[in-house]
Design a protein around this motif. Structure first.
Motif, PDB file in Angstrom:
ATOM      1  N   ALA A  23       0.844  -1.192   0.000  1.00 40.13           N
ATOM      2  CA  ALA A  23       0.000   0.000   0.000  1.00 40.13           C
ATOM      3  C   ALA A  23       0.884   1.248   0.000  1.00 40.13           C
ATOM      4  O   ALA A  23       0.996   1.950   1.005  1.00 40.13           O
ATOM      5  N   PRO A  24       1.539   1.530  -1.129  1.00 37.95           N
ATOM      6  CA  PRO A  24       2.418   2.701  -1.201  1.00 37.95           C
ATOM      7  C   PRO A  24       1.639   4.009  -1.124  1.00 37.95           C
ATOM      8  O   PRO A  24       0.524   4.118  -1.628  1.00 37.95           O
ATOM      9  N   VAL A  25       2.259   4.994  -0.488  1.00 40.91           N
ATOM     10  CA  VAL A  25       1.679   6.330  -0.355  1.00 40.91           C
ATOM     11  C   VAL A  25       2.658   7.325  -0.966  1.00 40.91           C
ATOM     12  O   VAL A  25       3.843   7.339  -0.610  1.00 40.91           O
ATOM     13  N   ALA A  26       2.174   8.147  -1.897  1.00 44.30           N
ATOM     14  CA  ALA A  26       3.007   9.176  -2.528  1.00 44.30           C
ATOM     15  C   ALA A  26       4.308   8.589  -3.062  1.00 44.30           C
ATOM     16  O   ALA A  26       5.384   9.155  -2.898  1.00 44.30           O
ATOM     17  N   GLY A  27       4.203   7.431  -3.710  1.00 39.71           N
ATOM     18  CA  GLY A  27       5.389   6.768  -4.242  1.00 39.71           C
ATOM     19  C   GLY A  27       5.129   6.165  -5.607  1.00 39.71           C
ATOM     20  O   GLY A  27       4.001   5.798  -5.931  1.00 39.71           O
TER      21      GLY A  27
ATOM     22  N   ALA B 216      -6.781  12.163  -4.695  1.00 39.31           N
ATOM     23  CA  ALA B 216      -7.530  13.315  -4.194  1.00 39.31           C
ATOM     24  C   ALA B 216      -6.704  14.559  -4.481  1.00 39.31           C
ATOM     25  O   ALA B 216      -5.579  14.487  -4.989  1.00 39.31           O
ATOM     26  N   ASN B 217      -7.234  15.696  -4.130  1.00 35.38           N
ATOM     27  CA  ASN B 217      -6.561  16.972  -4.377  1.00 35.38           C
ATOM     28  C   ASN B 217      -5.659  17.331  -3.202  1.00 35.38           C
ATOM     29  O   ASN B 217      -6.009  18.119  -2.337  1.00 35.38           O
ATOM     30  N   TYR B 218      -4.484  16.700  -3.165  1.00 36.52           N
ATOM     31  CA  TYR B 218      -3.477  17.021  -2.145  1.00 36.52           C
ATOM     32  C   TYR B 218      -2.105  16.724  -2.733  1.00 36.52           C
ATOM     33  O   TYR B 218      -1.997  16.210  -3.848  1.00 36.52           O
TER      34      TYR B 218
ATOM     35  N   GLY C 117      -1.640  11.742  -4.086  1.00 35.97           N
ATOM     36  CA  GLY C 117      -2.264  13.027  -4.335  1.00 35.97           C
ATOM     37  C   GLY C 117      -1.977  13.527  -5.740  1.00 35.97           C
ATOM     38  O   GLY C 117      -0.829  13.493  -6.200  1.00 35.97           O
ATOM     39  N   ILE C 118      -2.995  14.009  -6.415  1.00 38.96           N
ATOM     40  CA  ILE C 118      -2.831  14.475  -7.794  1.00 38.96           C
ATOM     41  C   ILE C 118      -1.881  15.666  -7.871  1.00 38.96           C
ATOM     42  O   ILE C 118      -1.164  15.846  -8.857  1.00 38.96           O
ATOM     43  N   ALA C 119      -1.832  16.494  -6.815  1.00 38.10           N
ATOM     44  CA  ALA C 119      -0.999  17.701  -6.836  1.00 38.10           C
ATOM     45  C   ALA C 119       0.443  17.442  -6.406  1.00 38.10           C
ATOM     46  O   ALA C 119       1.216  18.395  -6.235  1.00 38.10           O
ATOM     47  N   ASP C 120       0.825  16.195  -6.248  1.00 36.03           N
ATOM     48  CA  ASP C 120       2.196  15.842  -5.837  1.00 36.03           C
ATOM     49  C   ASP C 120       3.174  16.214  -6.949  1.00 36.03           C
ATOM     50  O   ASP C 120       3.044  15.753  -8.085  1.00 36.03           O
ATOM     51  N   ASP C 121       4.178  17.045  -6.630  1.00 36.14           N
ATOM     52  CA  ASP C 121       5.214  17.359  -7.612  1.00 36.14           C
ATOM     53  C   ASP C 121       6.587  16.856  -7.176  1.00 36.14           C
ATOM     54  O   ASP C 121       7.573  17.046  -7.888  1.00 36.14           O
TER      55      ASP C 121
ATOM     56  N   ASP D  30     -11.725  16.423  -0.088  1.00 35.97           N
ATOM     57  CA  ASP D  30     -10.631  16.843  -0.986  1.00 35.97           C
ATOM     58  C   ASP D  30     -10.733  16.132  -2.333  1.00 35.97           C
ATOM     59  O   ASP D  30      -9.716  15.853  -2.974  1.00 35.97           O
ATOM     60  N   ASP D  31     -11.971  15.823  -2.758  1.00 37.19           N
ATOM     61  CA  ASP D  31     -12.223  15.101  -4.015  1.00 37.19           C
ATOM     62  C   ASP D  31     -11.678  13.676  -3.991  1.00 37.19           C
ATOM     63  O   ASP D  31     -11.337  13.103  -5.039  1.00 37.19           O
TER      64      ASP D  31
END
Length: 374
Positions: A230-234, A337-339, A255-259, A316-317
């Motif tokens: 269950a990866p997060v932001a990866g 989501a939008n984060y 999160g879709i907004a992750d840069d 947050d969608d």
């Protein structure tokens, strides 16, 4: 009629007996050898403690590694409990990760409970004033070439680690320690099996950022131990996202907004080699939609996703999609989501809700003892 009825009764009894025998076999097979052992001295249910383990690292030899283990409050030494192995992000540590993931709190909320092992990454880098804990999930160059833009004057020098003798700050992509964290993970899980009563078919992995990248790398190496990741932001760096050789379930939070580890081209520095996305620090990541599709195809799932409902839908969608009908009934679920580069629901201070969603997924997915992907 009587003869036919007796035959039917005998068949039903035989079927029930077979099911009982199979159930007993799988129950026994999923019990670790540590079942029945008393808790080690000083270790208490409902608390977390530091542990040390000497790892036979194929690269570095014998190395002392450490981790934190949370034992659920309702732990029974004769009743096997699932295990979640958690990995922090680059620059983090096991103690802060245990707090940030909220998994230990959820372990104590759950009626059955589960162990949470938070691993500590190696920090043998030479950065002045601070060391950066990390997990080795790539090399400077893999099967698809360099994993970053090697013009480091453009993106910043690489923080080399002592365990990476070939690292060059000006033209290398060796951004983590070169210790073998696959070996560390395997030996740690096997030690927990022998010490505690663990449900061996319900072992799961998660991590954020660097830890989430390690999720995908680890899946290709340790599918004989883990039921799900269950990866997060990866996302994998190019060349380091091979599929597991045996079926494994996937739950992905991103999160879709992750840069930092971009979700898509829109939030990246542009397209890199092999249709990758370039992060702000010049690394080449697989695009998330491509990663999910690769897992859907590799696990032989239905091509059309279904909405995977959670109690946080719309925050947050937030929305999740599930692909079912996969080999051995594994699941592929993608939640967005939008984060940005974080756990979900931080904007409303509800981080624990993400941990609850994660655990609800994990406890529904168990490792099959026999199946291999064709």
């Amino acid at each position: 009629k009587l003869s036919r009825n007796l035959g039917s009764v005998q068949l039903n009894m035989s079927t029930k007996l077979l099911l009982l025998l199979l159930s007993a076999y799988y129950t026994q097979a999923s019990r670790s050898t540590g079942c029945g052992n008393p808790l080690p001295q000083g270790i208490h249910a409902g608390h977390s403690s530091w542990f040390w383990i000497q790892v036979d690292d194929p690269v570095m030899g014998l190395v002392d590694r450490n981790y934190r283990l949370h034992v659920p409050w309702n732990y029974d030494i004769n009743n096997p409990a699932p295990l979640v192995v958690d990995f922090h992000g680059w620059g983090g540590d096991a103690h802060s990760q245990e707090k940030d993931s909220h998994l230990a709190a959820v372990a104590d909320m759950d009626m059955g409970g589960f162990f949470v092992a938070s691993l500590d990454g190696m920090r043998d880098n030479d950065a002045p004033g601070r060391t950066w804990g990390s997990f080795n999930c790539s090399r400077s160059s893999g099967s698809l070439g360099p994993t970053c833009d090697t013009d480091r004057q453009r993106y910043g020098e690489i923080p080399c680690y002592a365990s990476c003798p070939n690292c060059n700050q000006e033209n290398s992509c060796d951004w983590t320690s070169c210790h073998d964290d696959i070996a560390f993970t395997r030996q740690l899980v096997e030690e927990l099996f022998s010490t505690f009563c663990v449900e061996t078919t319900s072992v799961h992995q998660t991590g954020i950022s660097n830890g989430g990248m390690f999720s995908y790398f680890m899946a290709s190496q340790l599918s004989d131990l883990f039921a799900s990741i269950a990866p997060v932001a990866g996302a994998p760096l190019i060349g380091f996202g091979d599929l597991p050789p045996t079926p494994m379930s996937l739950l992905d939070f991103h999160g879709i907004a992750d840069d930092t580890i971009p979700y898509d081209l829109e939030h990246s520095e542009g397209e890199g080699p092999h249709q990758s996305v370039i992060s702000w620090d010049g690394f080449y990541y697989e695009q998330k939609q491509s990663v999910i599709q690769k897992w859907v195809d590799g696990m032989n799932c239905n091509t059309t996703p279904e909405i995977w409902m959670t109690e946080m839908d719309g925050v947050d969608d937030w929305q999740c999609w599930s692909w079912t009908g996969c080999t051995n009934n594994v699941q592929v679920v993608s939640c967005t989501a939008n984060y940005g580069h974080d756990y979900p629901f931080g904007s409303s201070g509800q981080y624990v809700e993400g941990a609850k969603i994660m655990w609800n997924f994990m406890k529904q997915n168990h490792r099959n003892l026999n199946t291999v992907i064709n």
